[in-house]
Enzyme design. Structure first.
Site, PDB file in Angstrom:
ATOM      1  N   PHE A  11       0.813  -1.225   0.000  1.00  0.00           N
ATOM      2  CA  PHE A  11       0.000   0.000   0.000  1.00  0.00           C
ATOM      3  C   PHE A  11       0.849   1.280   0.000  1.00  0.00           C
ATOM      4  N   LYS A  34       8.794  -9.200  -1.800  1.00  0.00           N
ATOM      5  CA  LYS A  34       8.626 -10.658  -1.793  1.00  0.00           C
ATOM      6  C   LYS A  34       7.305 -11.078  -2.445  1.00  0.00           C
ATOM      7  N   ASP A  59      13.047 -11.616  -1.015  1.00  0.00           N
ATOM      8  CA  ASP A  59      12.708 -11.512   0.410  1.00  0.00           C
ATOM      9  C   ASP A  59      13.802 -10.687   1.094  1.00  0.00           C
ATOM     10  N   THR A 100      10.377 -11.205   9.334  1.00  0.00           N
ATOM     11  CA  THR A 100      10.465 -10.124   8.333  1.00  0.00           C
ATOM     12  C   THR A 100      10.798  -8.779   8.981  1.00  0.00           C
ATOM     13  N   THR A 125       6.122   3.011  12.882  1.00  0.00           N
ATOM     14  CA  THR A 125       4.695   3.255  13.153  1.00  0.00           C
ATOM     15  C   THR A 125       4.492   3.899  14.522  1.00  0.00           C
ATOM     16  N   ASP A 126       3.378   4.623  14.660  1.00  0.00           N
ATOM     17  CA  ASP A 126       3.053   5.195  15.976  1.00  0.00           C
ATOM     18  C   ASP A 126       2.692   4.109  16.987  1.00  0.00           C
ATOM     19  N   GLU A 127       2.432   2.885  16.489  1.00  0.00           N
ATOM     20  CA  GLU A 127       2.033   1.818  17.421  1.00  0.00           C
ATOM     21  C   GLU A 127       3.159   1.406  18.362  1.00  0.00           C
ATOM     22  N   TYR A 153       2.892  -7.425  16.351  1.00  0.00           N
ATOM     23  CA  TYR A 153       3.265  -6.543  15.233  1.00  0.00           C
ATOM     24  C   TYR A 153       4.032  -5.320  15.740  1.00  0.00           C
ATOM     25  N   LYS A 157       8.015  -4.028  15.272  1.00  0.00           N
ATOM     26  CA  LYS A 157       8.407  -2.735  14.685  1.00  0.00           C
ATOM     27  C   LYS A 157       9.281  -1.952  15.672  1.00  0.00           C
ATOM     28  N   LYS A 192      -7.671  -4.039   6.057  1.00  0.00           N
ATOM     29  CA  LYS A 192      -7.556  -2.919   6.991  1.00  0.00           C
ATOM     30  C   LYS A 192      -8.890  -2.176   7.065  1.00  0.00           C
ATOM     31  N   GLY A 278      -6.065  -7.377  23.263  1.00  0.00           N
ATOM     32  CA  GLY A 278      -5.087  -6.326  23.584  1.00  0.00           C
ATOM     33  C   GLY A 278      -5.324  -5.034  22.824  1.00  0.00           C
ATOM     34  N   HIS A 279      -6.548  -4.821  22.354  1.00  0.00           N
ATOM     35  CA  HIS A 279      -6.885  -3.714  21.442  1.00  0.00           C
ATOM     36  C   HIS A 279      -6.460  -2.341  21.985  1.00  0.00           C
TER      37      HIS A 279
HETATM   38  P1  NAD Z   1       1.375  -3.664   3.249  1.00  0.00           P
HETATM   39  O1  NAD Z   1       1.089  -4.882   4.069  1.00  0.00           O
HETATM   40  O2  NAD Z   1       0.314  -3.092   2.371  1.00  0.00           O
HETATM   41  O3  NAD Z   1       2.626  -3.962   2.293  1.00  0.00           O
HETATM   42  C1  NAD Z   1       3.766  -4.637   2.741  1.00  0.00           C
HETATM   43  C2  NAD Z   1       4.611  -4.983   1.520  1.00  0.00           C
HETATM   44  O4  NAD Z   1       5.816  -5.620   1.992  1.00  0.00           O
HETATM   45  C3  NAD Z   1       3.939  -5.976   0.570  1.00  0.00           C
HETATM   46  O5  NAD Z   1       4.132  -5.582  -0.766  1.00  0.00           O
HETATM   47  C4  NAD Z   1       4.660  -7.299   0.842  1.00  0.00           C
HETATM   48  O6  NAD Z   1       4.717  -8.151  -0.281  1.00  0.00           O
HETATM   49  C5  NAD Z   1       6.038  -6.789   1.222  1.00  0.00           C
HETATM   50  N1  NAD Z   1       6.787  -7.739   2.066  1.00  0.00           N
HETATM   51  C6  NAD Z   1       6.334  -8.380   3.170  1.00  0.00           C
HETATM   52  N2  NAD Z   1       7.294  -9.201   3.645  1.00  0.00           N
HETATM   53  C7  NAD Z   1       8.377  -9.040   2.845  1.00  0.00           C
HETATM   54  C8  NAD Z   1       9.679  -9.595   2.832  1.00  0.00           C
HETATM   55  N3  NAD Z   1      10.060 -10.493   3.750  1.00  0.00           N
HETATM   56  N4  NAD Z   1      10.545  -9.211   1.865  1.00  0.00           N
HETATM   57  C9  NAD Z   1      10.159  -8.298   0.917  1.00  0.00           C
HETATM   58  N5  NAD Z   1       8.939  -7.758   0.879  1.00  0.00           N
HETATM   59  C10 NAD Z   1       8.052  -8.109   1.820  1.00  0.00           C
HETATM   60  O7  NAD Z   1       1.922  -2.595   4.272  1.00  0.00           O
HETATM   61  P2  NAD Z   1       1.712  -1.004   4.326  1.00  0.00           P
HETATM   62  O8  NAD Z   1       0.448  -0.716   5.016  1.00  0.00           O
HETATM   63  O9  NAD Z   1       1.994  -0.448   2.993  1.00  0.00           O
HETATM   64  O10 NAD Z   1       2.896  -0.613   5.328  1.00  0.00           O
HETATM   65  C11 NAD Z   1       4.207  -0.375   4.832  1.00  0.00           C
HETATM   66  C12 NAD Z   1       5.106  -0.037   6.007  1.00  0.00           C
HETATM   67  O11 NAD Z   1       4.615   1.109   6.690  1.00  0.00           O
HETATM   68  C13 NAD Z   1       5.214  -1.138   7.055  1.00  0.00           C
HETATM   69  O12 NAD Z   1       6.538  -1.178   7.496  1.00  0.00           O
HETATM   70  C14 NAD Z   1       4.282  -0.681   8.168  1.00  0.00           C
HETATM   71  O13 NAD Z   1       4.736  -1.160   9.408  1.00  0.00           O
HETATM   72  C15 NAD Z   1       4.432   0.823   8.066  1.00  0.00           C
HETATM   73  N6  NAD Z   1       3.281   1.613   8.498  1.00  0.00           N
HETATM   74  C16 NAD Z   1       2.032   1.357   7.999  1.00  0.00           C
HETATM   75  C17 NAD Z   1       0.974   2.184   8.370  1.00  0.00           C
HETATM   76  C18 NAD Z   1      -0.421   1.953   7.838  1.00  0.00           C
HETATM   77  O14 NAD Z   1      -1.358   2.612   8.284  1.00  0.00           O
HETATM   78  N7  NAD Z   1      -0.632   1.086   6.874  1.00  0.00           N
HETATM   79  C19 NAD Z   1       1.187   3.237   9.252  1.00  0.00           C
HETATM   80  C20 NAD Z   1       2.477   3.472   9.752  1.00  0.00           C
HETATM   81  C21 NAD Z   1       3.504   2.655   9.347  1.00  0.00           C
HETATM   82  O1  DAU Z   2      -1.146   3.253  13.545  1.00  0.00           O
HETATM   83  C1  DAU Z   2      -0.417   2.755  12.465  1.00  0.00           C
HETATM   84  C2  DAU Z   2      -0.840   1.334  12.177  1.00  0.00           C
HETATM   85  O2  DAU Z   2      -2.148   1.405  11.616  1.00  0.00           O
HETATM   86  C3  DAU Z   2       0.112   0.614  11.239  1.00  0.00           C
HETATM   87  O3  DAU Z   2       1.363   0.477  11.878  1.00  0.00           O
HETATM   88  C4  DAU Z   2      -0.442  -0.772  10.863  1.00  0.00           C
HETATM   89  O4  DAU Z   2       0.401  -1.381   9.896  1.00  0.00           O
HETATM   90  C5  DAU Z   2      -1.817  -0.589  10.276  1.00  0.00           C
HETATM   91  O5  DAU Z   2      -2.388  -1.844   9.985  1.00  0.00           O
HETATM   92  C6  DAU Z   2      -2.723   0.178  11.245  1.00  0.00           C
HETATM   93  O6  DAU Z   2      -2.996  -0.613  12.419  1.00  0.00           O
HETATM   94  P1  DAU Z   2      -4.466  -0.669  13.088  1.00  0.00           P
HETATM   95  O7  DAU Z   2      -4.587  -1.893  13.867  1.00  0.00           O
HETATM   96  O8  DAU Z   2      -4.784   0.635  13.729  1.00  0.00           O
HETATM   97  O9  DAU Z   2      -5.335  -0.732  11.703  1.00  0.00           O
HETATM   98  P2  DAU Z   2      -6.619  -1.621  11.290  1.00  0.00           P
HETATM   99  O10 DAU Z   2      -7.081  -1.064   9.991  1.00  0.00           O
HETATM  100  O11 DAU Z   2      -6.348  -3.068  11.390  1.00  0.00           O
HETATM  101  O12 DAU Z   2      -7.672  -1.233  12.410  1.00  0.00           O
HETATM  102  C7  DAU Z   2      -8.054   0.109  12.639  1.00  0.00           C
HETATM  103  C8  DAU Z   2      -9.048   0.112  13.790  1.00  0.00           C
HETATM  104  O13 DAU Z   2     -10.259  -0.514  13.333  1.00  0.00           O
HETATM  105  C9  DAU Z   2      -8.607  -0.679  15.006  1.00  0.00           C
HETATM  106  O14 DAU Z   2      -9.070  -0.023  16.180  1.00  0.00           O
HETATM  107  C10 DAU Z   2      -9.295  -2.032  14.850  1.00  0.00           C
HETATM  108  C11 DAU Z   2     -10.587  -1.640  14.145  1.00  0.00           C
HETATM  109  N1  DAU Z   2     -11.139  -2.678  13.241  1.00  0.00           N
HETATM  110  C12 DAU Z   2     -10.326  -3.208  12.282  1.00  0.00           C
HETATM  111  C13 DAU Z   2     -10.795  -4.180  11.422  1.00  0.00           C
HETATM  112  C14 DAU Z   2      -9.895  -4.781  10.375  1.00  0.00           C
HETATM  113  C15 DAU Z   2     -12.463  -3.069  13.342  1.00  0.00           C
HETATM  114  O15 DAU Z   2     -13.218  -2.560  14.193  1.00  0.00           O
HETATM  115  N2  DAU Z   2     -12.941  -4.029  12.487  1.00  0.00           N
HETATM  116  C16 DAU Z   2     -12.153  -4.605  11.539  1.00  0.00           C
HETATM  117  O16 DAU Z   2     -12.653  -5.507  10.803  1.00  0.00           O
END
Ligand code: NAD
Ligand code: DAU
Length: 339
Positions: A11, A34, A59, A100, A125-127, A153, A157, A192, A278-279
């Site tokens: 993404f 990967k 990978d 990973t 991530t802020d998590e 997760y 990180k 997500k 653990g939400h």
């Molecule tokens: P995503 O799950 O959409 O994409 C992850 C990508 O990494 C995929 O293309 C997958 O094929 C690749 N990948 C996974 N394992 C691999 C490996 N071993 N070698 C090579 N490639 C591999 O993730 P995203 O939501 O785009 O998040 C990207 C980064 O940003 C992550 O590090 C995540 O922790 C961080 N992040 C995400 C969010 C969010 O809201 N999505 C917020 C803050 C930080």
């Molecule tokens: O804060 C940054 C993080 O945000 C990133 O580091 C993570 O990679 C990314 O996945 C995201 O984590 P969250 O756990 O916050 O995102 P998610 O979309 O899984 O969930 C957002 C909120 O919605 C969370 O409180 C759980 C809730 N949720 C999620 C799903 C998938 C639901 O209520 N129902 C659902 O089906």
């Protein structure tokens, strides 16, 4: 300038690649991915034939493959997006997250040491800070807040962040770290919250809210995150951590109701299901440092960003319908079947 972007078929990584290729026509961008369940080559279709772009399936844990790519390309900068990123999956099966997110980060940084780079950027991530209570709106995380991750997760990180900082101190590796809140926008995998709710609503399927739905996340449009990383790799100070956030806190339930309204669907689709283990209650990051030091500010308001995102999912049905027609069905049944 040659940049290796890991995880660029996912993404945020793909959106970052689009941003960089459009903004810097003289840069060479190499995507190393990967192609796990979350990586999708169709996402990169528009740039595959771009002579400034190369895709390599590998990978980040595979030392030999990573070193071979570094030997071929001699990157100036590495931006590491590659990760297992979904909290619910980490609760089901933590192992691959440790592999990973921690070991892969070490392999990449070892290659950076061996071949020499001007910057290694770790996308975090802020998590890693854990969560905040709902009744203390004045609190937010700064870069010096303690690390208190809640899930496998976020622990993986946080571990990667610590490893990156240790490589800076021990080996002098020029590292930066960004810690961003919840991203939304095009090409987000429909596991997500936002894309899941949009795709379920479009199919008139139940909208599963964990627990009460009062949990708060700090939302940012993906382009704003990409622009922040662009600024950090060019102007950020080595060894520094930058929080990235749009100060846009929303309750899950309010987001899902908004999606129903935008799509003209009944709120009766909303179904409260068993809470995530653990939400985390609330995330909020303080982005003052990146604003003061680098001049970064988010540009997209949530009201506009969510409309653009919904429009994208409406106009790109094939992208997500292809995803949910395959292995995703087993995932969905496992995660939501008895919830
Ligand atoms: P995503 O799950 O959409 O994409 C992850 C990508 O990494 C995929 O293309 C997958 O094929 C690749 N990948 C996974 N394992 C691999 C490996 N071993 N070698 C090579 N490639 C591999 O993730 P995203 O939501 O785009 O998040 C990207 C980064 O940003 C992550 O590090 C995540 O922790 C961080 N992040 C995400 C969010 C969010 O809201 N999505 C917020 C803050 C930080
Ligand atoms: O804060 C940054 C993080 O945000 C990133 O580091 C993570 O990679 C990314 O996945 C995201 O984590 P969250 O756990 O916050 O995102 P998610 O979309 O899984 O969930 C957002 C909120 O919605 C969370 O409180 C759980 C809730 N949720 C999620 C799903 C998938 C639901 O209520 N129902 C659902 O089906």
């Amino acid at each position: 300038m040659t940049i290796i972007v890991t995880g660029g078929a996912g993404f945020i990584g793909s959106n970052f690649i689009f941003h960089m290729l459009a903004k810097y026509p003289d840069y060479r961008i190499i995507c190393l991915d990967k192609l796990t369940y979350a990586g999708n080559l169709s996402t990169l279709a528009d740039v595959m034939d771009n002579p400034d772009f190369r895709f390599v399936k590998a990978d980040i844990c595979d030392r030999e493959a990573v070193e071979q790519l570094f030997a071929e390309e001699h990157p100036d900068i590495v931006v590491n997006f590659a990760a297992e990123s979904h909290v619910d999956r980490s609760i089901e099966d933590p192992g691959i997250f440790l592999q990973t997110n921690i070991m892969g980060t070490a392999v990449l940084m070892d290659a950076c040491r061996k071949f020499g780079i001007t910057r290694y950027h770790q996308v975090s991530t802020d998590e890693v800070y854990g969560d905040l209570p709902l009744d203390r709106a004045e609190l937010s995380f700064t870069e010096t807040s303690p690390l208190r991750p809640s899930s496998p997760y976020s622990s993986s990180k946080a571990s990667a962040d610590l490893l990156a900082l240790s490589y800076k101190r021990t080996y002098g590796l020029p590292v930066t770290i960004s810690r961003c809140g919840n991203n939304y926008g095009p090409y987000q995998f429909p596991e997500k919250l936002i894309p899941l709710m949009i795709s379920n609503a479009l199919q008139d399927k139940p909208l599963p809210i964990y627990g009460s739905g009062e949990n708060v996340r700090d939302w940012i449009y993906v382009d704003d995150h990409c622009k922040a990383i662009d600024m950090i790799i060019h102007k950020g100070k080595v060894g520094e951590i930058y929080n990235v956030g749009a100060s846009c806190e929303m309750r899950n339930i309010d987001i899902v109701k908004l999606i129903c309204k935008e799509l003209g669907k009944q709120e009766s689709l909303i179904t409260h299901v068993t809470d995530r283990k653990g939400h985390d209650m609330r995330y909020a990051v303080d982005p003052t440092k990146i604003h003061n030091e680098l001049g970064w500010l988010p540009e997209t308001k949530f009201a506009d960003g969510i409309k653009k995102t919904i429009k994208w999912y409406l106009e790109n049905r094939k992208w997500w319908e292809d995803i949910i027609s395959g292995e995703y069905q087993n995932y969905y049944e496992k995660m939501y079947g008895n919830r």
